[in-house]
Design a protein around this motif. Structure first.
Motif, short mmCIF file in Angstrom:
data_model
loop_
_atom_site.label_atom_id
_atom_site.label_comp_id
_atom_site.label_asym_id
_atom_site.label_seq_id
_atom_site.Cartn_x
_atom_site.Cartn_y
_atom_site.Cartn_z
N MET A 47 0.82 -1.19 0.00
CA MET A 47 0.00 0.00 0.00
C MET A 47 0.86 1.26 0.00
O MET A 47 0.55 2.23 -0.67
CB MET A 47 -0.93 0.00 1.21
CG MET A 47 -1.86 1.17 1.22
SD MET A 47 -3.21 0.95 2.33
CE MET A 47 -3.01 2.38 3.34
N THR A 48 1.95 1.23 0.74
CA THR A 48 2.84 2.39 0.80
C THR A 48 3.43 2.70 -0.57
O THR A 48 3.55 3.86 -0.94
CB THR A 48 3.96 2.15 1.83
OG1 THR A 48 3.36 1.84 3.08
CG2 THR A 48 4.82 3.38 2.00
N THR A 49 3.77 1.65 -1.32
CA THR A 49 4.35 1.85 -2.64
C THR A 49 3.36 2.53 -3.58
O THR A 49 3.71 3.44 -4.32
CB THR A 49 4.81 0.51 -3.24
OG1 THR A 49 5.72 -0.12 -2.34
CG2 THR A 49 5.48 0.69 -4.58
N GLY A 50 2.11 2.09 -3.54
CA GLY A 50 1.08 2.71 -4.37
C GLY A 50 0.86 4.18 -4.01
O GLY A 50 0.71 5.03 -4.89
N LEU A 51 0.83 4.47 -2.72
CA LEU A 51 0.66 5.86 -2.28
C LEU A 51 1.87 6.70 -2.68
O LEU A 51 1.71 7.87 -3.03
CB LEU A 51 0.46 5.92 -0.77
CG LEU A 51 -0.92 5.57 -0.25
CD1 LEU A 51 -0.92 5.52 1.26
CD2 LEU A 51 -1.94 6.57 -0.75
#
Length: 143
Positions: free
Chosen positions: A1-5
């Motif tokens: 999720m952090t990578t997408g954000l």
């Protein structure tokens, strides 16, 4: 999720810079030409305001989820320039920049004289643009 954000945050940065540039240039030409400030001009001011607020929300979420953000805020991080940039300088300067954009747009709506309305937008957006450019993590952003 952090990578997408993080990818969303990087993509939105292009929109923010483009929106602020469009708003700044249009307001500068409006002030110099002496034209009347109308509804179209108010909406063009939103090109810088809306993407910067969306970017701020995504950035705040990312700040608390990313290991480079809030969890990295410590005395040891302050001695490392990269950690300090991600944990303190980048978020704080960009919050100030978004506040300046908001103030410039809000003032422009309240002022009466067209030249002053244009001036409010180009001055506040211009200062915010410089602040944003000064705290972009260029080494990570261009890779």
């Amino acid at each position: 999720m952090t990578t997408g954000l993080l990818h969303l945050h990087s993509f939105l940065a292009y929109l923010v810079l483009a929106g602020i540039t469009i708003s700044f240039v249009y307001a500068l030409f409006g002030a110099l030409s002496g034209k009347a400030f109308g509804e179209k001009d108010r909406k063009l001011g939103l090109f810088g305001l809306i993407p910067s607020h969306i970017q701020l929300v995504v950035g705040i979420i990312l700040y608390f989820l990313s290991p480079l953000g809030f969890s990295n805020l410590s005395g040891a991080a302050m001695s490392d320039s990269v950690s300090r940039l991600y944990a303190l300088e980048h978020p704080m300067i960009n919050v100030i920049a978004v506040a300046l954009i908001t103030i410039g747009y809000s003032r422009a709506k309240k002022l009466e004289e067209s030249r002053n309305r244009f001036r409010s937008i180009y001055m506040f957006y211009g200062i915010a643009f410089i602040l944003i450019l000064s705290r972009i993590p260029w080494n990570a952003w261009l890779n």
